[in-house]
Design a protein around this motif. Structure first.
Motif, mmCIF file in Angstrom:
data_model
loop_
_atom_site.group_PDB
_atom_site.id
_atom_site.type_symbol
_atom_site.label_atom_id
_atom_site.label_comp_id
_atom_site.label_asym_id
_atom_site.label_seq_id
_atom_site.Cartn_x
_atom_site.Cartn_y
_atom_site.Cartn_z
ATOM 1 N N LEU A 170 -22.046 8.991 9.751
ATOM 2 C CA LEU A 170 -20.756 9.622 9.417
ATOM 3 C C LEU A 170 -20.887 10.124 7.994
ATOM 4 C CD1 LEU A 170 -18.056 10.845 9.967
ATOM 5 C CD2 LEU A 170 -16.970 8.627 9.253
ATOM 6 N N VAL A 171 -21.270 11.507 7.947
ATOM 7 C CA VAL A 171 -21.462 12.231 6.435
ATOM 8 C C VAL A 171 -20.140 12.473 5.945
ATOM 9 C CG1 VAL A 171 -22.485 13.587 4.949
ATOM 10 C CG2 VAL A 171 -23.771 12.395 7.092
ATOM 11 N N ARG A 172 -19.490 11.901 4.914
ATOM 12 C CA ARG A 172 -18.119 12.506 4.484
ATOM 13 C C ARG A 172 -17.901 13.901 3.858
ATOM 14 N NH1 ARG A 172 -16.578 7.336 1.083
ATOM 15 N NH2 ARG A 172 -18.709 7.713 0.072
ATOM 16 N N GLN A 173 -16.767 14.600 3.827
ATOM 17 C CA GLN A 173 -16.681 15.764 3.603
ATOM 18 C C GLN A 173 -17.426 16.282 1.930
ATOM 19 O OE1 GLN A 173 -12.479 16.476 3.353
ATOM 20 N NE2 GLN A 173 -12.227 16.751 5.542
ATOM 21 N N ASP A 174 -17.746 17.331 1.714
ATOM 22 C CA ASP A 174 -18.280 17.723 0.761
ATOM 23 C C ASP A 174 -19.607 17.070 0.116
ATOM 24 O OD1 ASP A 174 -16.348 19.804 0.914
ATOM 25 O OD2 ASP A 174 -15.041 18.411 -0.005
#
Length: 272
Positions: free
Chosen positions: A168-172
């Protein structure tokens, strides 16, 4: 529509209504054994608002995929079974030679909280694994997104970077070239090896070739499919070792021969 066109349209309507009436009569005779047929309204390519998908003639879109709205798909790219590319509130761009594998979702965001516009831009020769979610992201050329990974708004995956399966790659977040990120939330795991970078490039090439096989299969007529079923049944029980002992040579029909570039590794060695 001219006079002739109206006549043809009216005639077509009469024929269709006649067919529907005959179907209803037949259903009445079948009584309890009648099973109603439902026509699927699924559309592989679908307009939304005034936007319509633009797909290169050499791209493969699987029959059960959905490409909706402001979406561009480049030459040699493939959108696999069950995948959805939904360009409704913003645009999606897919480059050349890219594969978006089965059951993946690519969507967009009109803007984030700071007002930044977030289309999804996917470069050339990118591999996006099965069931991945890509939302309002930029994925540069020859990058790799593993199976089941989720990329949230504003993520940038640079060229020759990899997101591991299930991450899961977080925002920005920016994943820089040559890096592998993994976990929930995803963090830098290590640097890619030269062999892994070569694998990313090879993976995209393999899917370009595989897509051609699926495109050809999906284009076959009913008669062609039934003919191949007969051939497979005929050749299913043959024993090559026994045939060679008794001097029988059976030629495999060309319809059953797979291209070398998608043969299993064991079969490729045998051919060589």
């Amino acid at each position: 529509m001219g006079t002739l066109g109206r006549v043809v349209y009216t005639l077509g309507s009469w024929i269709r209504h006649t067919g529907q009436a005959m179907d209803r009569v037949g259903s009445t005779f079948q009584a309890g054994y009648y099973i109603q047929d439902h026509i699927s309204k699924h559309r592989t390519l679908m307009n939304i608002y005034d936007k319509s998908p633009v797909v290169d003639k050499d791209a493969f879109i699987a029959p059960s995929a959905s490409v909706i709205g402001d979406v561009q798909v480049g030459q040699g790219s493939s959108i696999w079974y069950g995948s959805v590319l939904r360009g409704d509130v913003n645009s999606i761009s897919v480059g050349s030679g890219t594969n978006i594998q089965d059951n993946s979702l690519v969507h967009v965001a009109k803007s984030n909280l700071s007002g930044k516009v977030l289309p999804t831009i996917i470069g050339n020769n990118v591999t996006i694994g099965h069931s991945a979610v890509v939302h309002g992201c930029i994925i540069e050329d020859e990058a790799f997104v593993g199976m089941g990974a989720t990329l949230l708004d504003g993520v940038v995956v640079e060229k020759h970077a990899m997101v591991a399966a299930g991450s899961l790659v977080r925002q920005d977040t920016r994943i820089r070239s040559g890096e592998v990120w993994a976990g929930n939330p995803a963090k830098l795991l290590r640097k890619l090896t030269e062999e892994e970078i070569e694998f990313i490039i090879k993976s995209a090439t393999n899917y370009v070739n595989l897509a051609k096989v699926h495109a050809a299969e999906n284009a076959k007529s009913f008669d062609e499919i039934e003919f191949e079923k007969m051939l497979r049944k005929k050749f299913a029980r043959r024993d090559e070792e026994y045939d060679s002992m008794i001097g029988v040579v059976r030629e495999t029909p060309p319809e059953l021969i797979l291209p070398d570039n998608i043969l299993p590794e064991k079969s490729q060695k045998a051919v060589q």
